[in-house]
Design a protein around this motif. Structure first.
Motif, short mmCIF file in Angstrom:
data_model
loop_
_atom_site.label_atom_id
_atom_site.label_comp_id
_atom_site.label_asym_id
_atom_site.label_seq_id
_atom_site.Cartn_x
_atom_site.Cartn_y
_atom_site.Cartn_z
N PHE A 197 12.49 -6.10 12.63
CA PHE A 197 13.20 -7.03 11.76
C PHE A 197 12.62 -7.03 10.35
O PHE A 197 11.40 -7.04 10.19
N TYR A 198 13.50 -7.07 9.37
CA TYR A 198 13.15 -7.43 8.00
C TYR A 198 13.80 -8.78 7.75
O TYR A 198 14.97 -8.98 8.07
N LEU A 199 13.03 -9.71 7.23
CA LEU A 199 13.55 -11.02 6.85
C LEU A 199 13.66 -11.03 5.33
O LEU A 199 12.67 -10.76 4.64
N THR A 200 14.86 -11.31 4.81
CA THR A 200 15.08 -11.29 3.38
C THR A 200 15.58 -12.64 2.89
O THR A 200 16.35 -13.31 3.57
N ALA A 214 8.41 -8.71 7.27
CA ALA A 214 8.88 -7.92 8.41
C ALA A 214 8.21 -8.38 9.69
O ALA A 214 7.13 -8.96 9.69
N LEU A 215 8.90 -8.09 10.77
CA LEU A 215 8.40 -8.39 12.10
C LEU A 215 8.67 -7.18 12.99
O LEU A 215 9.77 -7.04 13.54
N PRO A 216 7.70 -6.27 13.09
CA PRO A 216 7.90 -5.13 13.99
C PRO A 216 7.84 -5.57 15.44
O PRO A 216 7.26 -6.62 15.77
N ALA A 233 4.01 -2.79 7.86
CA ALA A 233 2.66 -2.45 8.33
C ALA A 233 1.77 -3.68 8.42
O ALA A 233 0.78 -3.67 9.16
N ARG A 234 2.11 -4.74 7.70
CA ARG A 234 1.31 -5.96 7.66
C ARG A 234 2.19 -7.18 7.94
O ARG A 234 2.54 -7.92 7.02
N PRO A 235 2.58 -7.37 9.20
CA PRO A 235 3.46 -8.48 9.54
C PRO A 235 2.90 -9.82 9.03
O PRO A 235 1.70 -10.06 9.10
N GLY A 236 3.77 -10.63 8.52
CA GLY A 236 3.38 -11.93 7.96
C GLY A 236 3.18 -11.88 6.46
O GLY A 236 3.14 -12.92 5.81
N THR A 237 3.07 -10.69 5.89
CA THR A 237 2.96 -10.53 4.45
C THR A 237 4.34 -10.69 3.82
O THR A 237 5.32 -10.17 4.34
N ILE A 238 4.38 -11.41 2.72
CA ILE A 238 5.64 -11.59 1.98
C ILE A 238 5.49 -10.89 0.63
O ILE A 238 4.50 -11.09 -0.07
#
Length: 187
Positions: A169-172, A179-181, A29-34
């Motif tokens: 995308f989920y980046l792990t 995440a990058l929707p 919901a908040r792209p760029g948040t880690i």
């Protein structure tokens, strides 16, 4: 069935899954948040976070594609036992997990249809670096802009041009996730 297959799941499944689900949805919901996400201990080479995402989101109705080094008998056994999810090729996957280069080309994965854009794949990309720097992100869920290290900003920007179709995308990385929707603009 090996002992490793039975181990590494959530210790307190309802509680652990609920905490993980909240963080996993927050980053989408908040792209760029880690965020830091823990709870599962999958077999190598899956990261703790990739395993936690799959334990939280995958079930018997969500086919998984294991790309490259992620496709091991240990990972297959662990996921089958803990999630019941079937395994599929890229064209039938709901989730796919692996290193970026092993997930390419992206055109192999379903991007949804105009009638059902939600019938697309979500890729869990295992990365070596995950930090709030690099590509500039804008769009829904981002107040002004955010920065995020991406494995291939150009390829991901091309995916966002397909919106409302496209991949999410989920980046792990270890115990971290972003995440990058498909609705996020890159550039």
């Amino acid at each position: 069935m090996s002992v490793a297959t039975l181990q590494g799941g959530f210790v307190d499944a309802p509680r652990d899954a609920a905490f993980a689900f909240r963080k996993i949805m927050n980053v989408m919901a908040r792209p760029g948040t880690i965020e830091t996400v823990t709870g599962a201990t999958p077999p190598a080479p899956l990261s703790q976070t990739a395993g936690t995402v799959l334990l939280t989101l995958a079930d018997a109705d969500t086919p998984i594609y294991l790309a490259g080094e992620a496709d091991t008998p240990e990972v297959r056994g662990w996921l089958a036992f803990h999630t019941g999810a079937p395994f599929a090729g890229p064209s039938h996957a709901t989730f796919a997990v692996g290193q970026w280069q092993d997930l390419l080309p992206l055109g192999r994965f379903p991007i949804g249809t105009p009638e059902y854009p939600d019938r697309s794949a979500t890729l869990i990309v295992e990365v070596d670096v995950l930090e709030a720097s690099g590509a500039r992100l804008t769009g829904p869920g981002i107040k002004t802009s955010a920065d995020l290290s991406l494995p291939d900003a150009d390829e991901m920007a091309a995916n966002s041009q397909l919106f409302p179709l496209g991949l999410d995308f989920y980046l792990t990385c270890g115990d971290r996730i972003a995440a990058l929707p498909r609705s996020t603009r890159i550039g």
